[in-house]
Design a protein around this motif. Sequence first.
Motif, PDB file in Angstrom:
ATOM      1  N   ILE A  64       0.648  -1.096   0.230  1.00  0.00           N
ATOM      2  CA  ILE A  64       0.169  -0.395  -0.248  1.00  0.00           C
ATOM      3  C   ILE A  64       0.807   1.571  -0.428  1.00  0.00           C
ATOM      4  CG2 ILE A  64      -1.636   1.429   1.085  1.00  0.00           C
ATOM      5  CD1 ILE A  64      -2.993  -1.359   2.561  1.00  0.00           C
ATOM      6  N   ALA A  65       1.748   1.297   0.839  1.00  0.00           N
ATOM      7  CA  ALA A  65       2.553   2.626   1.077  1.00  0.00           C
ATOM      8  C   ALA A  65       3.701   2.269  -0.368  1.00  0.00           C
ATOM      9  CB  ALA A  65       3.604   2.181   1.793  1.00  0.00           C
ATOM     10  N   ILE A  66       3.839   1.431  -1.174  1.00  0.00           N
ATOM     11  CA  ILE A  66       4.215   1.508  -2.466  1.00  0.00           C
ATOM     12  C   ILE A  66       3.788   2.499  -3.868  1.00  0.00           C
ATOM     13  CG2 ILE A  66       5.994  -0.007  -4.053  1.00  0.00           C
ATOM     14  CD1 ILE A  66       7.114  -1.513  -1.815  1.00  0.00           C
ATOM     15  N   ILE A  70       3.836   5.796  -6.054  1.00  0.00           N
ATOM     16  CA  ILE A  70       3.430   5.434  -7.169  1.00  0.00           C
ATOM     17  C   ILE A  70       2.793   6.863  -7.759  1.00  0.00           C
ATOM     18  CG2 ILE A  70       3.511   4.583  -8.806  1.00  0.00           C
ATOM     19  CD1 ILE A  70       4.833   1.700  -7.688  1.00  0.00           C
ATOM     20  N   VAL A  71       1.685   6.281  -6.323  1.00  0.00           N
ATOM     21  CA  VAL A  71       0.334   6.950  -7.623  1.00  0.00           C
ATOM     22  C   VAL A  71       1.582   8.793  -7.152  1.00  0.00           C
ATOM     23  CG1 VAL A  71      -1.975   7.977  -7.193  1.00  0.00           C
ATOM     24  CG2 VAL A  71      -0.764   5.670  -7.018  1.00  0.00           C
ATOM     25  N   LEU A  72       1.169   9.390  -6.470  1.00  0.00           N
ATOM     26  CA  LEU A  72       1.894  10.705  -5.476  1.00  0.00           C
ATOM     27  C   LEU A  72       2.795  11.266  -6.853  1.00  0.00           C
ATOM     28  CD1 LEU A  72       1.412  12.647  -3.846  1.00  0.00           C
ATOM     29  CD2 LEU A  72       3.062  11.626  -2.428  1.00  0.00           C
ATOM     30  N   GLY A 167      -0.051  16.895  -4.375  1.00  0.00           N
ATOM     31  CA  GLY A 167      -0.190  15.846  -6.171  1.00  0.00           C
ATOM     32  C   GLY A 167      -0.574  17.610  -7.041  1.00  0.00           C
ATOM     33  N   LEU A 168      -1.672  17.348  -6.809  1.00  0.00           N
ATOM     34  CA  LEU A 168      -2.121  18.496  -7.790  1.00  0.00           C
ATOM     35  C   LEU A 168      -1.888  20.137  -7.619  1.00  0.00           C
ATOM     36  CD1 LEU A 168      -5.684  17.044  -9.140  1.00  0.00           C
ATOM     37  CD2 LEU A 168      -3.614  16.999 -10.452  1.00  0.00           C
ATOM     38  N   LEU A 169      -2.152  20.075  -6.249  1.00  0.00           N
ATOM     39  CA  LEU A 169      -1.907  21.382  -5.042  1.00  0.00           C
ATOM     40  C   LEU A 169      -0.836  21.354  -4.877  1.00  0.00           C
ATOM     41  CD1 LEU A 169      -5.901  21.629  -3.497  1.00  0.00           C
ATOM     42  CD2 LEU A 169      -5.349  22.031  -5.655  1.00  0.00           C
ATOM     43  N   GLY A 170      -0.438  20.707  -4.451  1.00  0.00           N
ATOM     44  CA  GLY A 170       1.333  20.748  -3.917  1.00  0.00           C
ATOM     45  C   GLY A 170       1.721  21.259  -2.810  1.00  0.00           C
ATOM     46  N   ARG A 171       0.560  20.621  -1.728  1.00  0.00           N
ATOM     47  CA  ARG A 171       0.112  20.969  -0.580  1.00  0.00           C
ATOM     48  C   ARG A 171       1.471  20.392   0.042  1.00  0.00           C
ATOM     49  NH1 ARG A 171      -5.664  22.930   0.713  1.00  0.00           N
ATOM     50  NH2 ARG A 171      -6.019  25.334  -0.498  1.00  0.00           N
TER      51      ARG A 171
END
Length: 544
Positions: A64-66, A70-72, A167-171
């Motif tokens: 799950i962590a990997i 990866i998605v991130l 990912g999208l907002l960069g927070r």
Amino acid sequence: MTDLDAPGGDASPVDDDPRVGGFDLGEVPSARSIRRFTAQAARARAGASIGSLLTDLYSVVTSIAISVLIVLGVVQQLRDSLPPAPPVQEPGGLSLPMLGAFLLLAAAGALLSTAGSLGPVGTEGAQSAWWLPLPVDRRGLLRPAAARLPLVAALAGGAVVVVLEAGLLGRGGADLVRAGLLGAVTAAGVVLIAALAQSLGATRRRIALAGDAVLVAAPVLAGVVVLAGRTPATLPSPAWPVVLAAAVLAAVLAVQLDRRLGDLPGRTLREGGSVAAQAVGAVVSLDSRELGRALSGGAVAATRRRVSRLRTARGPATALVTADLVVLRRSLRHLVQLVVAAGLPLLATVVPQLASPVGVLVAVLLGGWMASSASAEGARWAEMAPILDRLLPLGDRTVRRLRMVVPGVVMLVWSLVAFAAVGRWAGATPDWLVLAVVSAPVWAAAAVRAAYRPAPRWDKPLIATPAGALPTGVLQVIARGPDLVALCLLPLWIAIGLTTVSTIMVTSQLLLSVVAVMIASSTAEKGWMERMLEEQDQRKGASS
């Protein structure tokens, strides 16, 4: 009933006798002890040690962590490739943060619908047969089942929000922690609301319909915001009081649910446990068709007030097409899926940071596959129970082609709506509409090909993967259907990448559409290369 003779010659009622059937009754065990005894008996017969359990737990957590990392990473790369946000949002557009908010609203609706279809609280077949008739407190028996799905939803919701925020907002930093916690608590609260509604007597169908309504409201609200004019370019990060208030509300819902667990009827618990077991089995066996059937069963009405005359059934061919149309019309979940799928390309073209060839291409791909998969519900049911296919005097290839009629019509409408928005974004709308018409058969062929794909061969040698042992060739089975989308829609992908449509693209797409229909009409379960190798082996065996 007669009295039994008590010691000493005095008669006493049966209720005062501490014996039943000649056996002495002891103290009735508690629900917690029954759960412990069941768990110990299962572990004793499983043959697994604590070491293997910890190893499996470590593998699951690591996987799950990997996967999240990866998605991130992929989402962050996509964000870096997007153009910067304009300082002032133009009229008729939608900012990326607002799009993320509507995506989270749609995810909440999908979660509520899924929880309603599964039945948030349920017991499996063996537990229902043994636990429910016992004279013990039912709350103690059902607490683990009531807590399982909210915890899973909390983990999934926190991960999704973290991916979107980072990912999208960069927070990052404290903002990311607060957003992740709020996402986890909100997801758990949504499932608890569904479970509380179940305890109050609401049917699984009504809960699923409420989730579908929220899911449809997300693209509708996005369209209203787009038509209203300017939208905020940024959204504030959730503060700690908001996170704490959501946590308190989720805790109150959990307490209320715990108090009402004893009111759940046995029939509701058995139905929920049966659907959940069916869904888990479908996930383990990598069968998305069975998973869809499990989720659709909770939203289907048991009885209908209106009887359809089926006037369009004039012969074997029209009867088959009419059956597919009726199945789609009665599946509200798939109708909602069609509406959401039509909104994806529209939203991608009005978000300045997504209105690029890559963003529009991804939106068309996701929306097209969602719509085509929803339109082929009749073919998926026919693959499981081919009763109508066997009764009608039609050949196998003819049946496959007729199964493409309803998906073809649906995808034609979807393509016209989607590519009207793409044409508005890229220019030359009539050319894009022509390309939409000639590409619609590919979506239908891919959906039918995926519906009739064979099941994975679990008798073949297994391959160790982070997700567990999988049989060889499982990727080839899963790719049946998406392979046509990837290959036979190549002119469409090139046109979106170049933001232009030419005559050669339309002609090539028309030829590939014919090829896709021919491939999907085939009844061969094995691929062309595999069949060629088998024929070669047979020739060698015959010559030797």
